[in-house]
Design a protein around this motif. Structure first.
Motif, PDB file in Angstrom:
ATOM      1  N   SER C  85      59.962  63.147 -16.000  1.00 26.26           N
ATOM      2  CA  SER C  85      58.779  62.403 -15.634  1.00 26.26           C
ATOM      3  C   SER C  85      59.477  61.142 -15.277  1.00 26.26           C
ATOM      4  CB  SER C  85      57.799  62.227 -16.833  1.00 26.26           C
ATOM      5  OG  SER C  85      58.468  62.111 -17.992  1.00 26.26           O
ATOM      6  N   ALA C  86      60.451  60.581 -15.906  1.00 19.03           N
ATOM      7  CA  ALA C  86      60.873  59.332 -15.822  1.00 19.03           C
ATOM      8  C   ALA C  86      61.854  59.230 -14.739  1.00 19.03           C
ATOM      9  CB  ALA C  86      61.314  58.496 -17.121  1.00 19.03           C
ATOM     10  N   PHE C  87      62.977  59.719 -14.962  1.00 19.57           N
ATOM     11  CA  PHE C  87      64.271  59.608 -14.112  1.00 19.57           C
ATOM     12  C   PHE C  87      63.691  60.065 -12.859  1.00 19.57           C
ATOM     13  CE2 PHE C  87      67.040  59.060 -17.693  1.00 19.57           C
ATOM     14  CZ  PHE C  87      67.982  58.397 -17.026  1.00 19.57           C
ATOM     15  N   TRP C  95      58.911  66.145  -5.903  1.00 15.52           N
ATOM     16  CA  TRP C  95      58.804  67.576  -6.486  1.00 15.52           C
ATOM     17  C   TRP C  95      58.387  67.567  -7.870  1.00 15.52           C
ATOM     18  CZ3 TRP C  95      62.445  69.633  -9.920  1.00 15.52           C
ATOM     19  CH2 TRP C  95      63.552  68.950 -10.033  1.00 15.52           C
ATOM     20  N   ARG C  96      58.770  66.558  -8.749  1.00 14.80           N
ATOM     21  CA  ARG C  96      58.325  66.367 -10.125  1.00 14.80           C
ATOM     22  C   ARG C  96      56.915  66.547 -10.435  1.00 14.80           C
ATOM     23  NH1 ARG C  96      56.017  61.673 -11.253  1.00 14.80           N
ATOM     24  NH2 ARG C  96      56.008  61.303 -13.497  1.00 14.80           N
ATOM     25  N   SER C  97      56.061  66.138  -9.305  1.00 17.52           N
ATOM     26  CA  SER C  97      54.728  65.916  -9.738  1.00 17.52           C
ATOM     27  C   SER C  97      54.091  67.296 -10.276  1.00 17.52           C
ATOM     28  CB  SER C  97      54.052  65.356  -8.521  1.00 17.52           C
ATOM     29  OG  SER C  97      54.599  64.184  -7.951  1.00 17.52           O
ATOM     30  N   ALA C 103      56.027  69.201 -18.600  1.00 17.00           N
ATOM     31  CA  ALA C 103      57.162  68.917 -19.133  1.00 17.00           C
ATOM     32  C   ALA C 103      56.956  67.783 -20.236  1.00 17.00           C
ATOM     33  CB  ALA C 103      58.196  68.315 -18.045  1.00 17.00           C
ATOM     34  N   GLU C 104      55.937  66.816 -19.972  1.00 19.71           N
ATOM     35  CA  GLU C 104      55.759  65.834 -20.756  1.00 19.71           C
ATOM     36  C   GLU C 104      55.082  66.223 -22.087  1.00 19.71           C
ATOM     37  OE1 GLU C 104      53.566  62.735 -18.873  1.00 19.71           O
ATOM     38  OE2 GLU C 104      54.964  62.894 -17.187  1.00 19.71           O
ATOM     39  N   ARG C 282      61.559  75.933  -4.468  1.00 18.02           N
ATOM     40  CA  ARG C 282      62.482  74.562  -4.501  1.00 18.02           C
ATOM     41  C   ARG C 282      62.655  74.340  -5.924  1.00 18.02           C
ATOM     42  NH1 ARG C 282      60.614  69.461  -2.671  1.00 18.02           N
ATOM     43  NH2 ARG C 282      62.237  68.025  -2.768  1.00 18.02           N
ATOM     44  N   HIS C 283      61.298  74.255  -6.721  1.00 17.71           N
ATOM     45  CA  HIS C 283      61.321  73.724  -7.799  1.00 17.71           C
ATOM     46  C   HIS C 283      62.578  74.650  -8.731  1.00 17.71           C
ATOM     47  CE1 HIS C 283      57.547  72.217  -6.637  1.00 17.71           C
ATOM     48  NE2 HIS C 283      57.751  71.283  -7.615  1.00 17.71           N
ATOM     49  N   LEU C 284      62.269  75.973  -8.748  1.00 17.11           N
ATOM     50  CA  LEU C 284      63.325  76.582  -9.493  1.00 17.11           C
ATOM     51  C   LEU C 284      64.704  76.351  -9.258  1.00 17.11           C
ATOM     52  CD1 LEU C 284      61.383  80.103  -9.264  1.00 17.11           C
ATOM     53  CD2 LEU C 284      61.087  78.250 -10.823  1.00 17.11           C
ATOM     54  N   ASP C 285      64.812  76.188  -7.614  1.00 16.54           N
ATOM     55  CA  ASP C 285      66.468  76.031  -7.343  1.00 16.54           C
ATOM     56  C   ASP C 285      66.910  74.921  -7.870  1.00 16.54           C
ATOM     57  OD1 ASP C 285      68.532  76.502  -5.809  1.00 16.54           O
ATOM     58  OD2 ASP C 285      67.790  75.182  -4.171  1.00 16.54           O
TER      59      ASP C 285
END
Lengths: 176, 1002, 448
Positions: C85-87, C95-97, C103-104, C282-285
């Motif tokens: 979430s931060a980095f 893609w983090r969204s 995760a948080e 893409r996320h998995l990758d």
């Protein structure tokens, strides 16, 4: 805004355009309601740079001072002890906790400072009384002119907004 | 192939680590059993109740009715809250040892040696220290018994009265039998005399399972009298021990250890020290100290001794020498015929030369376990070497009827079985358990119509007797005794009997019709006679206060040699003992002959050499184990002369090949002693007639369970790894090397580069020096520490889990070959580091440094993170995993030292340098406005070898400072820069340059 | 950013909120199982506190074991959430969204578990608060030269900041939930938690600043917290602990295990709620690549600490690293750890494996186990054979140790399932914003 005129748009673009027009016509007390932050809305609303960061920085500094201060007071001033042949004032050993205190101070100010700045929580607000306004958090975009705007004139504003082909224009009143 | 693999597995377990075998034992998660274990289910409520109860005890203690007198050095007036010391003496193995007993508010709490008593000189051994717990043992018998039901003294007393007994045993007492333990007590002698007047034909017998009294029989052969050799180790340059554990296992050990150590404590490289040769089967404390140790089967000692004698006489008779000590030709020729068994010739020659080189300044001492012939050989050797009258003096044995047939048990049992004994009175001891198995004592006892047992516990013998009378603990008794050298001392009680009972004297008095006689009166009556001429009142007080009766030591007599008898005796010497597997039975360093088996301190006291607790094991050498294909922990079946015994095997480096030794005193049961019940295996089952404590013809086979699978048992050792891994932990050097390079310990002491230089503060700065050259590992200090500091026991499970609580432990390392290694003993306790790693990791400063250099532990503040233990490189910190003190019985709480906090659950604890003693001394000094006087820690006080020195670094006069200046001083793990206040003096051995170095202690 | 075909913002919102309205039968099952596991934890904890930690396998010399292993393990797992979430926010990794909310949440629940152990492992847990500097009658204070108060400070701060950060991100979505929730009660409840958020321009204006700053503050925390945890060991002088590489080494290990946990949670989630369009290959990758990267940082640490042990020439260091670990009684655990942490991630050199959910899932499981055993190796094999051979002793856990370990895992999942049930599990408004900006960009390209 507690009272004024609102217009509902299907898209963010509508909001941006409306804000531009209203600004050109000299209206200053404007507000927008969107499901997500809309790029470019800030300056059209005439919002300057946020002052929050300064307070956050101050919070960090305060945290640092407290963090180090407590350790120093406890282990050096109030109750010094002979521990493992180390000096009583072990600067290096005090740093980790100080760092954590710094972050904590800043974070607390950031979080609570924000809600102070936004005057939240505010569980009731006139706009919530508008039927269908709840979609503002989902897929509708609203623009509003505050009745306290010195150039505010009910008919003029409504007309102007109507000209922007909104889904609808709704007036709200303090005692609505 | 499989053989090889097996051998390697053994070797692996032996060499690398018993972790491996623990791993094997741990198929199920440890502590799965714990649910069943009561300890883990203690609730706070129980603790609460206990502590309230505890608050009760203390002041509520009854002093003896008679006037008892404190040790003379104490202030006459008694100050509440201050401990007082009383002199008394404890009798074990027939001989008395003088003690000082610390008493708080009329409650004995700690036992120390009496500096004025020749058998103690201020030291106290394992048994003496721990006997305090026996006093408070909740399982002691509390009331007399007649038949099945409880009874009263008056009833039993009446039963003993001549009126009742006379008709039963005949007017002259032909049907009366008395069985006592060997004793040197004048009072017992007096009372027995009176009994004999009443019953002239009564059979009086003495039995002790330890020691076959071979020495007496040898003396009768050699001198016609039961003479007792007195050894002067202070003036002996060379000592040869023939299977004699004189430093720990004999009645006079404390004194011998002191004298022996005085000749090993070398301040400067230029000093001289003695040299010790030991020939023995198992590895004893004395053997571990030896400079040269010859490990042979017990049966071979005889032939080796003969060979030594032959070699020695050959030299002394050689032309141009002093000439033989009047050994007549025929005997001399017999001697010259004695051949050493093959393989040891070189060793024996070197030994003989060494002995011969110090005429009149050597000692040859034979072990009680060895047959009379070996003792005779020892006598001759001492004579040939000119020791008699110098280092070896003879006195009449203080034991009653020493050497007389009354010391044989078999005839009595014969009479019992034959029905000749109508009434038997058993005083103390536990013959039903300790008698040779083939005598079937218990069975014979049941054939006796009237049998009365008199002892501390309702044990095996009590069970087999019709009537029972509880005896009194010596701390509750009036009595007397004689030490090894004949010195007489009184036994005065410190408390009125806890449960009621009678002393031996009172019981014997009842036999002659005086069932109301008090031991105090009997004793005074006797000594009024002995002290005739002097002002009795003063003499009596003097005796009580000093703890010794001045000038009562036996006088030396010159032996008259009966050469004829000697010649015939020697003629029987076998050159080679049979080569079959041999069984050797040992006195146990913890439970003695089994009488202390109910003492938790002793059960949990690690065996000095095996480090085993809570039980015994069949000890055998790695090579033998490999041949028999057994590994440590395998339960084996010992078949010996038609009897079998199941016991786990334990591989002991340095043990003789083809020999298996087993400690006596375990496998108790069928009695009230719940602690002792079922701990270990009963070795007496293998003790056979003639009472030989060793013999060939043993067969060892793996024991199989009902399912046919080999049985294994987890042995609770406090030390699982034996090697030093080449780490500079326990340093040792041979004398020559020390002289060549006195600075060999240099790298392990001195400054370590550091950012923060700790300055030694002003005022008292406490420190300790431990001399590894004199430490024998006898473990007296461990028990002393436990008694002084209220240290709890954790039980076998606890030891297996690595949770023993001893603040002071003795690390035992083996060096050199696995088969025949050198032994290193190292007392390890909190090192009180000036830069203590434990302190800076404690998050709540529960452990911190005092201005006088103590590493302090604040129990109240400790929250139990155990970070301090992780960061302690010496791992001397102990943790209260459970509420151990909730386990302690009501009565046992009375043994607690009121000056020391009893720790609760979840806190750390460790050695405090006996801070309570330090503060006491400082307060006393403060009152007088003087500097702190001498402070002696419990361990230092108990040490017979005086290996521990304690004092202040800022006192230039102190012995501590002087000893710290010795070149062999070093700090353990010095490189870590912990700057320990406890420092060690490297061990110095004195090997014979003529003999190969390395193994056998060289 | 992938766009879901034929789904307007409304449907999109409803779809992501749906799980919160109607729990599936599967959910109830999972809830029940994890609930039962949590009861086991409660029982074991109660037994320990009532009896004493003697019911664990710990001893002298191994005074720390499972409790501390679990603590470090859970804290480490937590780090991935903040990292994502931060980095990734600071580095504009859009893609983090679609995964940051999960995760948080994972971070918070891992921290709750982690926080349990330092208290529980105390000999007298009821005095844990003595670690906090507060004025007392006796005038005693914590001892700040010890790493444990640092630890307390770090973990407390970390939990607080993570919680605030998570909640701040939630507010707009809670508002959406308020406005979409079926039934008055739910609206009111969500309304309260939404604090009256209106999505006004002025609010968004400050909100974005605060959110960004909190991210900026959380980022250094990720680094600091596990560095400080590592100091619990590094400031000691025990061979195997006393090592300067520990802070980076621990941080890398933390993020490594954390990503494994994120994958472990996302892969079933993705299937269960048909989120393939949001949590794409893409996320998995990307996450597989991160695993690989972290793995190599670990490998580097392993090599360096072992080399240093040898190069130092210190007999004790050498024994721990070159004898005890590879050949000692716990060797099999050591080699198992290397297999899981070093060999397994090498699979991710191949894209086909990086994007294969089954492979990733299995690998994540192994890596999580591997990271737990790594802490076991660090703690137990350093303690059980230290300086004096006389004090060496074997360590073996008891059934209580095992119950607490597995109980805490169950507790973690219990919290996570509750999260799925009541909280928007994806950052909806963020995603809507991205969809809008994406389409706007597309339009701009289309119109010359």
């Amino acid at each position: 805004m507690k009272a004024g005129v609102l217009a509902e748009f299907p898209s963010a673009e509508g909001v941006l355009e409306a804000l531009a027009v209203l600004r050109r016509n000299g209206y200053r007390r404007l507000e927008s309601y969107t499901p997500y932050p809309v790029e470019g809305a800030d300056d059209r609303l005439g919002l300057g740079r946020s002052r929050l960061p300064r307070f956050i920085f101050a919070g960090g500094v305060l945290g640092a001072i407290l963090g180090y201060g407590i350790q120093w007071y406890a282990n050096v001033w109030d109750y010094p002890q002979s521990i493992g042949g180390r000096p009583v004032h072990a600067v290096a050993a005090f740093i980790p906790a100080t760092f954590e205190a710094t972050v904590l101070g800043a974070a607390l100010v950031a979080f609570f400072g924000l809600f102070v700045a936004l005057r939240l929580p505010e569980l009731w607000h006139p706009v919530f009384e508008i039927d269908g306004f709840e979609r503002a958090s989902v897929d509708r975009f609203w623009v509003g002119v505050d009745a306290r705007d010195r150039r505010f004139d009910d008919r003029k504003v409504t007309g102007l907004l109507e000209g922007l082909h909104p889904l609808r224009v709704v007036p709200i009143a303090e005692d609505a | 192939m499989s053989n090889d693999r097996h051998w390697w597995r053994d070797l692996d377990e032996l060499l690398d680590t018993p972790d491996f075998r623990e791993a094997l034992g741990r198929e199920f998660p440890a502590g799965a059993a714990e649910l069943a274990d009561g300890m883990t289910r203690r609730s706070f409520v129980r603790l609460l109740g206990a502590s309230i109860a505890l608050a009760g005890v203390g002041g509520c203690f009854e002093r003896p009715r008679e006037r008892i007198l404190p040790y003379v050095s104490e202030p006459p007036e008694s100050t509440p809250g201050l401990a007082r010391h009383y002199a008394t003496s404890m009798t074990l193995g027939g001989y008395a040892t003088g003690l000082l007993v610390e008493s708080h508010a009329g409650r004995p709490t700690k036992i120390e040696g009496n500096p004025d008593h020749p058998a103690s000189l201020g030291a106290a051994g394992v048994y003496e220290q721990a006997s305090i717990l026996q006093l408070y043992d909740p399982e002691r018998a509390r009331a007399p018994r007649l038949g099945r039901g409880k009874s009263s003294w008056s009833d039993v007393g009446a039963l003993l009265s001549p009126a009742r007994l006379g008709p039963l045993v005949g007017a002259r007492g032909a049907g009366l039998g008395l069985l006592l333990e060997p004793s040197a007590s004048p009072l017992s002698s007096e009372m027995l005399g009176r009994v004999r007047e009443g019953y002239p034909e009564a059979g009086v017998h003495f039995y002790s399972p330890l020691g076959s009294r071979a020495s007496d029989r040898a003396a009768l052969t050699a001198f016609g009298r039961a003479l007792l050799p007195q050894y002067d180790f202070r003036s002996a340059d060379v000592v040869l021990s023939l299977d004699a554990d004189f430093l720990a296992g004999v009645p006079f050990s404390l004194r011998y250890a002191r004298d022996f150590a005085d000749r090993r404590r070398i301040a400067a490289p230029t000093d001289e020290m003695n040299r010790l040769y030991v020939i023995e089967p198992g590895l004893s404390v004395t053997g571990g100290t030896a400079d040269h140790r010859l490990r042979v089967r017990a049966g071979e000692v005889e032939s080796l001794a003969g060979a030594v004698l032959a070699e020695v006489t050959r030299r002394v008779n050689a032309p141009g020498t002093r000439g033989g000590q009047g050994i007549p030709g025929d005997v001399a020729s017999v001697i010259s015929g004695l051949e050493p068994p093959p393989g040891h010739r070189e060793w024996i020659t070197a030994l003989a030369r060494d002995l011969d080189a110090h005429p009149g300044r050597t000692i040859v001492i034979a072990g009680e376990r060895q047959p009379p012939r070996v003792h005779v050989l020892a006598h001759l050797l001492n004579a040939a070497l000119g020791n008699v009258g110098r280092t070896v003096r003879y006195i009449e044995s203080p034991l009653l009827e020493a050497g007389a047939p009354s010391h044989e048990l078999a005839p009595l049992v014969e009479a019992m079985r034959g029905g000749a004994v109508r009434a038997l009175l058993v005083l103390d001891g536990n013959p039903a358990y300790t008698a040779p198995a083939d005598l079937e004592f218990a069975a014979a006892l049941r054939r006796v119509p009237t049998s009365i047992y008199h002892g501390l516990y309702e044990n095996e013998t009590a069970r087999a007797c019709g009537a029972f009378v509880p005896s009194l603990h010596y701390l509750e008794s009036w009595a007397d005794g004689r030490a090894w050298d004949g010195t007489a001392s009184l036994v005065q009680p410190l408390v009125a009997p806890l449960y009621g009972g009678k002393t031996d004297a009172e019981l014997l008095a009842a036999l002659i019709g005086d069932s109301e006689a008090g031991a105090h009166e009997l004793l005074q009556e006797l000594w009024r006679g002995h002290m005739a001429g002097t002002d009795f009142a003063n003499a009596w007080d003097e005796a009580l206060q000093r703890g010794v009766i001045a000038g009562s030591a036996a006088s030396e007599t010159t032996p008259a040699w009966r050469w004829g008898a000697i010649g015939t005796e020697l003629a029987g010497t076998r050159a080679r003992a049979d080569t079959s597997l041999e069984l050797v039975l040992d006195q146990d360093p913890s439970v003695y002959d089994g009488r202390f088996a109910n003492n938790v301190w002793l059960q949990e006291l690690p065996d000095p050499v095996t480090k085993l607790t809570w039980g015994n094991a069949a000890l055998l050498s790695p090579a033998t184990a490999a041949r028999l294909q057994v590994a440590t922990g395998d339960v084996v079946e010992l078949a010996y002369h038609g009897r079998t015994l199941r016991v786990p095997a334990f591989l002991l480096p340095g043990h003789a090949v083809d020999s298996v030794s087993l400690r006596l005193g375990y496998g108790r049961g069928a009695g009230d002693e719940a602690v002792a019940d079922g701990v270990g295996a009963n070795a007496y089952r293998l003790l056979t007639g003639g009472m030989a404590h060793f013999g060939g013809g043993l067969a060892v086979s793996p024991a199989l369970g009902d399912d046919g699978a080999p049985l294994r048992e987890r042995l609770a050792t406090t030390q699982t790894h034996w090697r030093l891994e080449g780490r500079p932990v326990a340093l040792r050097a041979a004398l020559d090397d020390y002289r060549r390079n006195p600075a060999f310990a240099e790298p392990e002491r001195g400054r370590v580069l550091s950012l923060y230089e700790p300055g030694t503060g002003s005022g008292d700065q406490w420190a300790m020096v431990i001399d590894l050259a004199t430490c024998t590992g006898c473990s007296a200090c461990v028990v002393a520490c436990q008694a002084e500091n209220n240290i709890p026991v954790v039980g076998k499970e606890g030891v297996l889990d690595g949770r023993e609580m001893h603040w002071l432990r003795i690390d035992r390392y083996f060096e050199g070959s696995v088969e025949d290694p050198a032994v290193l003993m190292q007392p390890m306790l909190c090192q009180h580091c000036e830069k203590a790693p434990c302190e800076y990791v404690c998050p709540v400063s529960a452990t911190l440094h005092s201005p006088d250099g103590l590493n302090e532990m604040v129990y109240n503040r400790c929250i139990g993170t155990r970070f301090c233990s992780n960061n302690c490189p010496y791992k001397v910190r102990r943790f209260n995993w459970f509420d151990y003190n909730a386990e302690v019985a009501e009565t046992e709480r009375m043994a607690k030292n009121p000056d020391v906090t009893v720790r609760g659950r979840g806190v750390m604890e460790k050695c405090t340098f006996c801070v309570q003693r330090i503060r006491e001394a400082q307060i006393a000094a403060g009152i007088e406005g003087a500097a702190t006087g001498e402070v002696r820690t419990a361990c230092q006080q108990a040490c017979p070898a005086r290996a521990i020195t304690f004092g202040s670094l800022n006192d230039p006069e102190s012995e501590l400072v002087r000893r710290r200046a010795e070149p062999r001083r070093y700090a353990v793990l010095h490189e870590l820069g912990t700057v320990p206040r406890v420092q060690y003096l490297a061990a110095i051995t004195n090997p014979n340059p003529e003999l190969p170095r390395g193994d056998g202690g060289g | 950013m992938a766009t879901a075909v034929g789904s307007g913002p409304a449907q999109f919102t409803d779809r992501l909120l749906a799980p919160a309205w109607t729990p599936s039968r599967v959910w109830w099952v999972l809830f029940g199982v994890s609930g039962a596991g949590t009861l086991v934890l409660a029982g074991a904890v109660a037994y320990t506190v009532a009896t004493g930690i003697g019911v664990w396998g710990n001893n002298i010399p191994v005074a720390w074991a499972y409790a501390i292993i679990n603590f470090v393990w859970w804290i480490g797992i937590g780090h991935a959430g903040t990292f994502i979430s931060a980095f990734l926010l600071l580095f504009h990794q859009r893609w983090r969204s679609s995964i940051n909310r999960v995760a948080e949440a994972m971070t918070l629940f891992a921290l709750v578990n982690a926080g349990l152990f330092p208290l529980l492992h105390l000999g007298r847990p009821w005095f844990f608060y003595w670690l906090i500097p507060y004025p007392t009658r006796m005038g005693v204070w914590p001892q700040f030269k010890s790493a444990l108060p640092w630890d307390a400070a770090a973990v407390a701060t970390y939990f607080t900041v993570s919680l605030l950060f998570w909640y701040l991100g939630l507010v707009p979505d809670l508002a959406a939930a308020r406005d979409r929730a079926p039934g008055r009660t739910r609206r009111r409840i969500y309304g309260v938690f939404a604090l009256g958020w209106r999505g006004a321009g002025r609010q968004w204006h400050q909100y974005r600043v605060a959110y960004l700053v909190l991210a900026g503050l959380a980022a250094p925390l990720v680094i600091s917290v596990h560095s400080i945890v590592s100091l619990d060991f590094a400031i000691s002088q025990l061979p195997g602990w006393h090592s300067t590489i520990f802070p980076p080494y621990f941080v890398a290990g933390a993020i490594y295990s954390g990503f494994a946990m994120v994958l472990l949670l996302l892969i079933p989630l993705r299937r269960a709620f048909r989120l393939e369009d949001l949590i794409t290959e893409r996320h998995l990758d990307n996450m597989a690549k991160l695993l690989l990267a972290m793995a190599w940082m670990l490998i580097y640490s392993y090599v360096v600490e072992t080399f240093m042990a040898w190069y130092s020439g210190n007999a004790y260091e050498r024994y721990t690293y070159l004898v005890e670990r590879p050949l000692g009684p716990y060797a099999w655990i050591f080699w198992g750890m290397l297999t899981a942490n070093v060999v397994v991630p090498q699979l991710f050199w191949w894209r086909r494996l990086r994007v294969s959910p089954p492979v990733l899932f299995a690998a994540s499981l192994l890596i999580l186990a591997g990271m737990w055993t790594e802490r076991f190796i660090i703690i137990v094999t350093s303690l059980n054979r230290d300086f004096l051979p006389s004090s060496w002793h074997f360590y073996a856990p008891t059934w209580v140790d095992w119950s607490i370990l597995f109980g805490s895992v169950a507790f973690f999942f219990l919290l996570f399932f509750l999260f799925l049930r009541f909280v928007p599990m994806v950052a909806i408004s963020e995603l809507k914003q991205q969809r809008h900006e994406a389409s706007a960009a597309a339009a701009a390209v289309a119109a010359p």
